[in-house]
Design a protein around this motif. Structure first.
Motif, PDB file in Angstrom:
ATOM      1  N   GLY A   1       0.811  -1.211   0.000  1.00 16.39           N
ATOM      2  CA  GLY A   1       0.000   0.000   0.000  1.00 16.39           C
ATOM      3  C   GLY A   1       0.839   1.253   0.000  1.00 16.39           C
ATOM      4  N   ASN A   2       0.242   2.334   0.490  1.00 15.75           N
ATOM      5  CA  ASN A   2       0.887   3.642   0.409  1.00 15.75           C
ATOM      6  C   ASN A   2       0.121   4.672   1.230  1.00 15.75           C
ATOM      7  OD1 ASN A   2      -0.716   3.035  -2.374  1.00 15.75           O
ATOM      8  ND2 ASN A   2      -1.184   5.103  -1.672  1.00 15.75           N
ATOM      9  N   THR A   3       0.726   5.818   1.395  1.00 17.02           N
ATOM     10  CA  THR A   3       0.025   6.935   2.001  1.00 17.02           C
ATOM     11  C   THR A   3      -0.982   7.495   0.999  1.00 17.02           C
ATOM     12  OG1 THR A   3       1.909   8.325   1.347  1.00 17.02           O
ATOM     13  CG2 THR A   3       1.818   7.563   3.626  1.00 17.02           C
ATOM     14  N   SER A   4      -2.147   7.875   1.513  1.00 16.88           N
ATOM     15  CA  SER A   4      -3.275   8.320   0.703  1.00 16.88           C
ATOM     16  C   SER A   4      -3.584   9.782   1.013  1.00 16.88           C
ATOM     17  CB  SER A   4      -4.495   7.437   1.012  1.00 16.88           C
ATOM     18  OG  SER A   4      -5.660   7.879   0.335  1.00 16.88           O
ATOM     19  N   PHE A   5      -4.038  10.524   0.020  1.00 11.49           N
ATOM     20  CA  PHE A   5      -4.326  11.946   0.178  1.00 11.49           C
ATOM     21  C   PHE A   5      -5.552  12.162   1.062  1.00 11.49           C
ATOM     22  CE2 PHE A   5      -6.686  15.690  -1.569  1.00 11.49           C
ATOM     23  CZ  PHE A   5      -5.811  16.681  -1.168  1.00 11.49           C
ATOM     24  N   THR A   6      -5.327  12.615   2.272  1.00 10.64           N
ATOM     25  CA  THR A   6      -6.318  13.098   3.260  1.00 10.64           C
ATOM     26  C   THR A   6      -7.248  12.048   3.855  1.00 10.64           C
ATOM     27  OG1 THR A   6      -8.133  13.731   1.738  1.00 10.64           O
ATOM     28  CG2 THR A   6      -6.354  15.348   2.100  1.00 10.64           C
ATOM     29  N   GLY A   7      -7.316  10.830   3.329  1.00  9.42           N
ATOM     30  CA  GLY A   7      -8.221   9.850   3.917  1.00  9.42           C
ATOM     31  C   GLY A   7      -8.420   8.641   3.035  1.00  9.42           C
TER      32      GLY A   7
ATOM     33  N   VAL B   1      -0.948 -15.092  -4.335  1.00  3.68           N
ATOM     34  CA  VAL B   1      -0.479 -13.715  -4.493  1.00  3.68           C
ATOM     35  C   VAL B   1       1.002 -13.638  -4.159  1.00  3.68           C
ATOM     36  CG1 VAL B   1      -0.811 -11.305  -3.834  1.00  3.68           C
ATOM     37  CG2 VAL B   1      -2.759 -12.877  -3.787  1.00  3.68           C
ATOM     38  N   GLY B   2       1.739 -12.921  -4.992  1.00  2.00           N
ATOM     39  CA  GLY B   2       3.138 -12.637  -4.723  1.00  2.00           C
ATOM     40  C   GLY B   2       3.350 -11.142  -4.630  1.00  2.00           C
ATOM     41  N   ILE B   3       3.857 -10.667  -3.506  1.00  2.00           N
ATOM     42  CA  ILE B   3       4.072  -9.243  -3.278  1.00  2.00           C
ATOM     43  C   ILE B   3       5.561  -8.969  -3.147  1.00  2.00           C
ATOM     44  CG2 ILE B   3       3.832  -7.417  -1.532  1.00  2.00           C
ATOM     45  CD1 ILE B   3       0.984  -8.329  -1.087  1.00  2.00           C
ATOM     46  N   ALA B   4       6.001  -7.878  -3.781  1.00  8.63           N
ATOM     47  CA  ALA B   4       7.386  -7.443  -3.671  1.00  8.63           C
ATOM     48  C   ALA B   4       7.454  -5.938  -3.850  1.00  8.63           C
ATOM     49  CB  ALA B   4       8.265  -8.134  -4.713  1.00  8.63           C
ATOM     50  N   GLY B   5       8.369  -5.317  -3.148  1.00  8.61           N
ATOM     51  CA  GLY B   5       8.587  -3.887  -3.293  1.00  8.61           C
ATOM     52  C   GLY B   5      10.038  -3.558  -3.045  1.00  8.61           C
TER      53      GLY B   5
ATOM     54  N   LEU C   1       4.852   7.949   0.927  1.00  7.96           N
ATOM     55  CA  LEU C   1       5.597   6.707   1.083  1.00  7.96           C
ATOM     56  C   LEU C   1       4.784   5.565   0.495  1.00  7.96           C
ATOM     57  CD1 LEU C   1       6.793   7.113   4.791  1.00  7.96           C
ATOM     58  CD2 LEU C   1       8.272   7.142   2.774  1.00  7.96           C
ATOM     59  N   LEU C   2       5.466   4.587  -0.051  1.00  7.08           N
ATOM     60  CA  LEU C   2       4.828   3.329  -0.436  1.00  7.08           C
ATOM     61  C   LEU C   2       5.509   2.226   0.357  1.00  7.08           C
ATOM     62  CD1 LEU C   2       6.702   1.498  -2.709  1.00  7.08           C
ATOM     63  CD2 LEU C   2       6.352   3.662  -3.914  1.00  7.08           C
TER      64      LEU C   2
ATOM     65  N   VAL D   1       9.255  -3.447   3.145  1.00  7.57           N
ATOM     66  CA  VAL D   1       9.936  -2.270   2.606  1.00  7.57           C
ATOM     67  C   VAL D   1       9.077  -1.037   2.818  1.00  7.57           C
ATOM     68  CG1 VAL D   1      10.786  -1.155   0.496  1.00  7.57           C
ATOM     69  CG2 VAL D   1      11.122  -3.608   0.821  1.00  7.57           C
ATOM     70  N   VAL D   2       9.707   0.076   3.201  1.00  3.83           N
ATOM     71  CA  VAL D   2       9.063   1.384   3.216  1.00  3.83           C
ATOM     72  C   VAL D   2       9.987   2.343   2.475  1.00  3.83           C
ATOM     73  CG1 VAL D   2       8.205   3.300   4.616  1.00  3.83           C
ATOM     74  CG2 VAL D   2       7.934   0.945   5.434  1.00  3.83           C
ATOM     75  N   THR D   3       9.472   3.010   1.433  1.00  4.32           N
ATOM     76  CA  THR D   3      10.316   3.899   0.643  1.00  4.32           C
ATOM     77  C   THR D   3       9.507   5.046   0.051  1.00  4.32           C
ATOM     78  OG1 THR D   3      11.865   4.031  -1.235  1.00  4.32           O
ATOM     79  CG2 THR D   3      10.029   2.484  -1.442  1.00  4.32           C
ATOM     80  N   ALA D   4      10.184   6.178  -0.157  1.00  4.36           N
ATOM     81  CA  ALA D   4       9.562   7.324  -0.809  1.00  4.36           C
ATOM     82  C   ALA D   4       9.817   7.324  -2.311  1.00  4.36           C
ATOM     83  CB  ALA D   4      10.095   8.625  -0.204  1.00  4.36           C
TER      84      ALA D   4
END
Length: 388
Positions: free
Chosen positions: A62-68, A95-99, A170-171, A176-179
């Motif tokens: 996921g990621n940060t979302s604009f205002t809500g 499901v395979g997730i990677a970042g 950020l995503l 992983v956490v990255t900008a």
């Protein structure tokens, strides 16, 4: 059978918000992954760690979302932060997730993350469809790298956002956490899937040819004259309307767009900034010289109504029973809608009833049309339905 369930929180503590949102989905069995969206106010790692404690072993993306965000509980927002989650469960999906943060260039990073996602799913073939989140700026380049690995596979998703276009986005995944990077979720399933990708703006007769650009996202000239001059002729905008960041807000109801070669999709190009020194316009996605570009039109009333209309189109597109919905709504549209955002919730509820869903607000939207051509745009809706 696929099962989807959402949760949310506005607890001012990032860790507590993560726990509260995840608690709503922890009783699901056979959870395969979860989408997570949050406010930039939080320590994202603390939130993710708390979610992992509540639902251990579940891949997150996921990621940060604009205002809500919006869930079945309404528009979820707070000055102190917010969190929303949509869990995906069932024995009929892998499901395979990677970042990862960008390594070298975006195209090479896209290739790497695609290989990692296949490995995470325990597969060596292409997924049936995939989700992508990237930092704003190089979305199309990441997509090219991913496509080199898996071919042309339908996708959906959106770019990480913050609350003020301040580069605070950020995503993330559970690892992983990255900008500055990209993350994907590869889905392997025989269950139905459909995406409706649209700006839902009205076309106008104002069409020109891009005659000069700089880089990939700065329009110098349209029809041989400065881009701002042409835009003002088309829209009647004042010099002040088009100066600097004023253009970002003004153009929400009068953006630019490019048609795909078959006319199936108008990909919106949101004017982000007007440059007074040379009359150029910075836009939110890539463009090329020789491309026809059109001025579009849409009132705030129409932006709100388009949510319900697009969901009806999505329901018709998937056909059968819908188990869950992932709805990407442009943050710019949300800014234009402003205090009327609860009307968007009303539109979703009227169209889908009690089907679990989550809405995130992004700084770039991704989707596809009938032949599977994947496209990135801005000021758009990328609405996805998952079959039961």
């Amino acid at each position: 059978m696929a099962i989807y369930k959402s949760g949310n929180s506005i607890n001012p503590s990032a860790a507590d918000a993560g726990r509260e949102a995840a608690a709503a989905v922890k009783n699901l069995s056979d959870v395969k992954m979860a989408f997570v969206y949050s406010g930039v106010q939080y320590d994202q790692q603390a939130m993710l760690d708390a979610i992992k404690e509540e639902i251990p072993g579940i891949p997150l993306i996921g990621n940060t979302s604009f205002t809500g965000v919006i869930t079945q509980d309404g528009f979820i927002s707070s000055d102190d932060g917010f969190a929303g989650i949509l869990a995906v469960a069932g024995d009929d999906v892998a499901v395979g997730i990677a970042g990862m943060a960008k390594e070298g260039d975006a195209r090479a990073t896209g290739r790497l993350v695609a290989e990692k996602a296949k490995a995470a799913a325990g597969r060596d073939d292409a997924p049936d469809y995939f989700y992508m989140v990237a930092s704003p700026g190089e979305e199309e380049i990441y997509l090219k790298g991913i496509s080199e690995v898996i071919g042309r596979v339908p996708f959906f998703g959106g770019s990480a956002a913050d609350n003020a276009i301040a580069g605070e986005w950020l995503l993330y995944t559970d690892e992983v956490v990255t900008a500055d990077g990209v993350a994907v979720a590869f889905f392997y399933t025989d269950k139905p899937f459909a995406n409706k990708f649209t700006g839902a703006y009205k076309e106008t007769a104002n069409v020109g040819v891009i005659t000069k650009i700089e880089g990939l996202r700065n329009i110098k000239e349209i029809n041989g004259i400065p881009a701002i001059e042409q835009y003002r002729q088309w829209t009647g905008a004042s010099a002040e309307d088009c100066s600097g960041g004023n253009l970002l807000a003004y153009s929400i109801t009068a953006p630019l767009g490019v048609k795909d070669p078959l006319g199936d999709l108008v990909a919106i190009r949101h004017p982000m900034n007007g440059n007074d020194d040379d009359g150029s316009i910075d836009v939110g996605n890539n463009l090329a010289v020789g491309t026809a570009i059109m001025q579009l039109d849409g009132s705030v009333d129409e932006l709100i109504a388009s949510v319900g209309a697009t969901l009806e189109e999505l329901k018709a597109k998937i056909g059968g029973t819908i188990a869950g919905l992932h709805l990407v709504h442009c943050g710019g549209r949300r800014a234009g809608i402003d205090s009327r955002i609860n009307e968007v919730y009303d539109q979703v509820k009227a169209a889908v009833g009690d089907i679990p869903f989550i809405v995130e607000f992004t700084f770039g939207e991704y989707g596809y049309e009938d032949d599977g051509r994947n496209t990135c745009g801005g000021l758009m809706l990328s609405f996805t339905a998952f079959g039961a």
